[in-house]
Design a protein around this motif. Structure first.
Motif, PDB file in Angstrom:
ATOM      1  N   LEU A  88       6.159  14.185   5.677  1.00 50.81           N
ATOM      2  CA  LEU A  88       7.185  13.687   6.591  1.00 50.81           C
ATOM      3  C   LEU A  88       7.741  12.344   6.138  1.00 50.81           C
ATOM      4  N   ALA A  89       6.892  11.547   5.502  1.00 51.08           N
ATOM      5  CA  ALA A  89       7.323  10.221   5.055  1.00 51.08           C
ATOM      6  C   ALA A  89       6.381   9.745   3.958  1.00 51.08           C
ATOM      7  N   GLU A  90       6.909   8.932   3.057  1.00 51.64           N
ATOM      8  CA  GLU A  90       6.091   8.350   1.997  1.00 51.64           C
ATOM      9  C   GLU A  90       6.716   7.024   1.598  1.00 51.64           C
ATOM     10  N   SER A  91       5.884   5.987   1.549  1.00 53.54           N
ATOM     11  CA  SER A  91       6.423   4.654   1.302  1.00 53.54           C
ATOM     12  C   SER A  91       5.394   3.768   0.602  1.00 53.54           C
ATOM     13  N   SER A  92       5.889   2.863  -0.236  1.00 48.99           N
ATOM     14  CA  SER A  92       5.051   1.825  -0.835  1.00 48.99           C
ATOM     15  C   SER A  92       5.515   0.446  -0.368  1.00 48.99           C
ATOM     16  N   ASP A 105      12.543   5.844   3.723  1.00 49.30           N
ATOM     17  CA  ASP A 105      11.334   6.460   3.180  1.00 49.30           C
ATOM     18  C   ASP A 105      10.813   7.593   4.059  1.00 49.30           C
ATOM     19  N   VAL A 106      11.572   7.932   5.103  1.00 49.65           N
ATOM     20  CA  VAL A 106      11.222   9.062   5.968  1.00 49.65           C
ATOM     21  C   VAL A 106      11.986  10.288   5.477  1.00 49.65           C
ATOM     22  N   ARG A 107      11.259  11.319   5.065  1.00 51.26           N
ATOM     23  CA  ARG A 107      11.891  12.542   4.548  1.00 51.26           C
ATOM     24  C   ARG A 107      12.295  13.495   5.670  1.00 51.26           C
ATOM     25  N   ALA A 108      11.493  13.540   6.719  1.00 50.58           N
ATOM     26  CA  ALA A 108      11.771  14.470   7.816  1.00 50.58           C
ATOM     27  C   ALA A 108      13.009  14.012   8.582  1.00 50.58           C
ATOM     28  N   ALA A 109      13.776  14.984   9.063  1.00 55.24           N
ATOM     29  CA  ALA A 109      14.924  14.664   9.913  1.00 55.24           C
ATOM     30  C   ALA A 109      14.406  14.136  11.249  1.00 55.24           C
ATOM     31  N   LEU A 110      14.950  13.003  11.677  1.00 53.76           N
ATOM     32  CA  LEU A 110      14.559  12.400  12.950  1.00 53.76           C
ATOM     33  C   LEU A 110      15.598  12.734  14.010  1.00 53.76           C
ATOM     34  N   GLU A 111      15.161  13.446  15.045  1.00 51.45           N
ATOM     35  CA  GLU A 111      16.058  13.790  16.139  1.00 51.45           C
ATOM     36  C   GLU A 111      15.754  12.874  17.325  1.00 51.45           C
ATOM     37  N   PRO A 112      16.736  12.095  17.789  1.00 55.58           N
ATOM     38  CA  PRO A 112      16.475  11.159  18.888  1.00 55.58           C
ATOM     39  C   PRO A 112      15.984  11.882  20.137  1.00 55.58           C
ATOM     40  N   SER A 113      15.045  11.272  20.814  1.00 53.34           N
ATOM     41  CA  SER A 113      14.474  11.780  22.054  1.00 53.34           C
ATOM     42  C   SER A 113      14.905  10.872  23.197  1.00 53.34           C
ATOM     43  N   PRO A 114      14.982  11.399  24.421  1.00 55.43           N
ATOM     44  CA  PRO A 114      15.281  10.528  25.563  1.00 55.43           C
ATOM     45  C   PRO A 114      14.111   9.646  25.984  1.00 55.43           C
ATOM     46  N   THR A 115      12.925   9.872  25.407  1.00 56.51           N
ATOM     47  CA  THR A 115      11.740   9.120  25.812  1.00 56.51           C
ATOM     48  C   THR A 115      11.879   7.648  25.433  1.00 56.51           C
ATOM     49  N   ARG A 116      11.490   6.786  26.367  1.00 58.61           N
ATOM     50  CA  ARG A 116      11.457   5.348  26.126  1.00 58.61           C
ATOM     51  C   ARG A 116      10.153   4.799  26.697  1.00 58.61           C
ATOM     52  N   THR A 117       9.543   3.874  25.982  1.00 59.14           N
ATOM     53  CA  THR A 117       8.369   3.183  26.494  1.00 59.14           C
ATOM     54  C   THR A 117       8.537   1.685  26.259  1.00 59.14           C
ATOM     55  N   THR A 118       7.670   0.913  26.901  1.00 56.81           N
ATOM     56  CA  THR A 118       7.736  -0.540  26.774  1.00 56.81           C
ATOM     57  C   THR A 118       6.374  -1.083  26.399  1.00 56.81           C
ATOM     58  N   CYS A 119       6.357  -1.939  25.398  1.00 53.70           N
ATOM     59  CA  CYS A 119       5.163  -2.671  25.001  1.00 53.70           C
ATOM     60  C   CYS A 119       5.371  -4.131  25.361  1.00 53.70           C
ATOM     61  N   ALA A 120       4.397  -4.732  26.006  1.00 42.81           N
ATOM     62  CA  ALA A 120       4.531  -6.126  26.426  1.00 42.81           C
ATOM     63  C   ALA A 120       4.729  -7.071  25.249  1.00 42.81           C
ATOM     64  N   TYR A 121       4.288  -6.658  24.077  1.00 41.90           N
ATOM     65  CA  TYR A 121       4.324  -7.530  22.906  1.00 41.90           C
ATOM     66  C   TYR A 121       5.462  -7.193  21.950  1.00 41.90           C
ATOM     67  N   LYS A 122       5.809  -5.907  21.860  1.00 41.94           N
ATOM     68  CA  LYS A 122       6.815  -5.486  20.878  1.00 41.94           C
ATOM     69  C   LYS A 122       8.193  -5.258  21.493  1.00 41.94           C
ATOM     70  N   GLY A 123       8.233  -4.808  22.747  1.00 50.64           N
ATOM     71  CA  GLY A 123       9.517  -4.571  23.397  1.00 50.64           C
ATOM     72  C   GLY A 123       9.690  -3.115  23.794  1.00 50.64           C
ATOM     73  N   ARG A 158       0.841  -1.193   0.000  1.00 51.14           N
ATOM     74  CA  ARG A 158       0.000   0.000   0.000  1.00 51.14           C
ATOM     75  C   ARG A 158       0.881   1.249   0.000  1.00 51.14           C
ATOM     76  N   SER A 159       0.370   2.287  -0.620  1.00 49.87           N
ATOM     77  CA  SER A 159       1.070   3.567  -0.643  1.00 49.87           C
ATOM     78  C   SER A 159       0.642   4.394   0.573  1.00 49.87           C
ATOM     79  N   VAL A 160       1.610   4.748   1.417  1.00 50.30           N
ATOM     80  CA  VAL A 160       1.327   5.476   2.657  1.00 50.30           C
ATOM     81  C   VAL A 160       2.068   6.808   2.631  1.00 50.30           C
ATOM     82  N   ARG A 161       1.345   7.890   2.864  1.00 60.04           N
ATOM     83  CA  ARG A 161       1.962   9.216   2.950  1.00 60.04           C
ATOM     84  C   ARG A 161       1.568   9.847   4.276  1.00 60.04           C
ATOM     85  N   ILE A 162       2.530  10.430   4.965  1.00 58.32           N
ATOM     86  CA  ILE A 162       2.302  11.049   6.274  1.00 58.32           C
ATOM     87  C   ILE A 162       2.707  12.508   6.185  1.00 58.32           C
TER      88      ILE A 162
END
Length: 267
Positions: A170-174, A194-212, A159-163
Motif C-alpha cells: 500500500l505504501a513504501e517510503s524511506s 510514497d503511498v501506492r494505494a488509491a486513497l478515497e476520502p472518508s466522511p470520518t473525522r476524529t480529534t486528537c488533543a495534541y495533533k488536531g 528508515r525504510s517503511v513498507r505497509i
C-alpha cells in the motif's frame, strides 16, 4: 529493584488521580462563559486514561442541581483490554463520561453532565464534550484536556517503511516521520507521493488533543484504514498532509523486519 516507568502508570491506573494546573481554564456554552478559573484540576477517574477538568464549584456560573449518588463500583466488564497498559480494562475517550468508577454525586450543570467526586471535595468534574468550547488561557482545547505527563515526538527518519495488506504494497517510503507517543505504538507518517494505494476520502473525522482534527481514507477496500492531519496543531506542523495507516490491521516492515501488530483501542 528497577522499575519500568510505564509500570508505575499501570500501578495507579485503578486509583483516582488529579493534578493542579495554573492555567486559566474557561468553558463556553455558545458565547457565554459558564466556567472561569485559575484553580482547575486535571482529573482522572480510576481506569480513565485521559483527563477531564475538575473545577471549583464557585467557578461555575450556571445552575448546578444535585442528582443521584454513585458508589463507583464500575464493573471490570466496562472498558477496553489493553495488555500493554493494564491487566484491567481501561476507559478510553470512547467510554462515556456517565460511567463513574469512584464514589460521588452526579450533577446537572446548566443541563450538562457534572460529577462531584467524594475524594475531591469542593470540585466538580465536567463532561468535556458537553460544552461548546474550552480554552486554556487564549488557546482552544480540543478533544480533551492535555495531559502534562503525555509526550509526542514527531521525528523525520530515513528508515525504510513498507505497509502491506494480503501481500499488496500500500505504501513504501524511506522518508517517514515517526511519531513516538506516550503509551501508544510508534506511528509511521508517510508522504502522499510514497503511498501506492488509491486513497478515497472518508466522511470520518476524529480529534486528537495534541495533533488536531484528522481526516480519514479508505484504501484497498479497507474503510478508514488511514488518516491525515490537514491542519495539525502548531507543535506538530511536520505532520501536515502526511498519511498514517492503522498498522493494527496491516503488515508493517521497517528496515526489512516485520513488526507485530499492536493491540490498541483501534485494533
Amino acid at each position: 529493584m528497577a522499575i519500568r516507568v510505564r509500570d508505575t502508570f499501570s500501578q495507579v491506573l485503578g486509583e483516582l488521580r488529579h493534578e493542579p494546573t495554573a492555567k486559566r481554564v474557561r468553558a463556553f456554552v455558545g458565547d457565554e462563559v459558564v466556567v472561569d478559573t485559575t484553580e482547575a484540576e486535571l482529573f482522572w477517574e480510576p481506569r480513565r486514561v485521559v483527563p477531564c477538568y475538575a473545577v471549583p464549584l464557585a467557578a461555575i456560573r450556571t445552575a448546578v442541581v444535585e442528582g443521584a449518588e454513585v458508589d463507583g463500583s464500575g464493573s471490570d466488564l466496562v472498558g477496553l483490554r489493553l495488555p500493554a497498559v493494564s491487566e484491567r480494562p481501561v476507559l478510553d475517550p470512547s467510554i462515556p463520561f456517565a460511567v463513574h468508577t469512584t464514589p460521588g454525586r452526579v450533577l446537572d450543570v446548566g443541563g450538562r453532565a457534572g460529577f462531584a467526586p467524594a475524594e475531591l471535595p469542593g470540585y466538580v468534574a465536567l463532561d468535556f464534550a458537553a460544552f461548546d468550547a474550552w480554552f486554556e488561557e487564549e488557546r482552544p482545547t480540543v478533544g480533551h484536556p492535555r495531559d502534562p505527563f503525555h509526550r509526542i515526538d514527531a521525528l523525520p527518519s530515513t528508515r525504510s517503511v513498507r505497509i502491506e495488506h494480503d501481500g499488496q504494497v500500500l505504501a513504501e517510503s524511506s522518508r517517514p516521520v515517526l511519531v513516538f507517543e506516550t503509551m501508544l505504538p510508534t506511528r509511521f507518517y508517510l508522504p502522499r507521493d510514497d503511498v501506492r494505494a488509491a486513497l478515497e476520502p472518508s466522511p470520518t473525522r476524529t480529534t486528537c488533543a495534541y495533533k488536531g482534527h484528522a481526516s480519514y481514507f479508505t484504501a484497498a477496500g479497507l474503510p478508514d484504514i488511514a488518516w491525515s492531519y490537514p491542519e495539525p496543531q502548531e507543535e506538530l506542523t511536520r505532520l501536515r498532509d502526511l498519511v498514517c495507516f492503522f498498522d493494527e490491521r496491516l503488515d508493517v516492515t521497517v528496515d526489512g523486519v516485520a513488526r507485530p501488530r499492536p493491540v490498541t483501542p483501534w485494533s
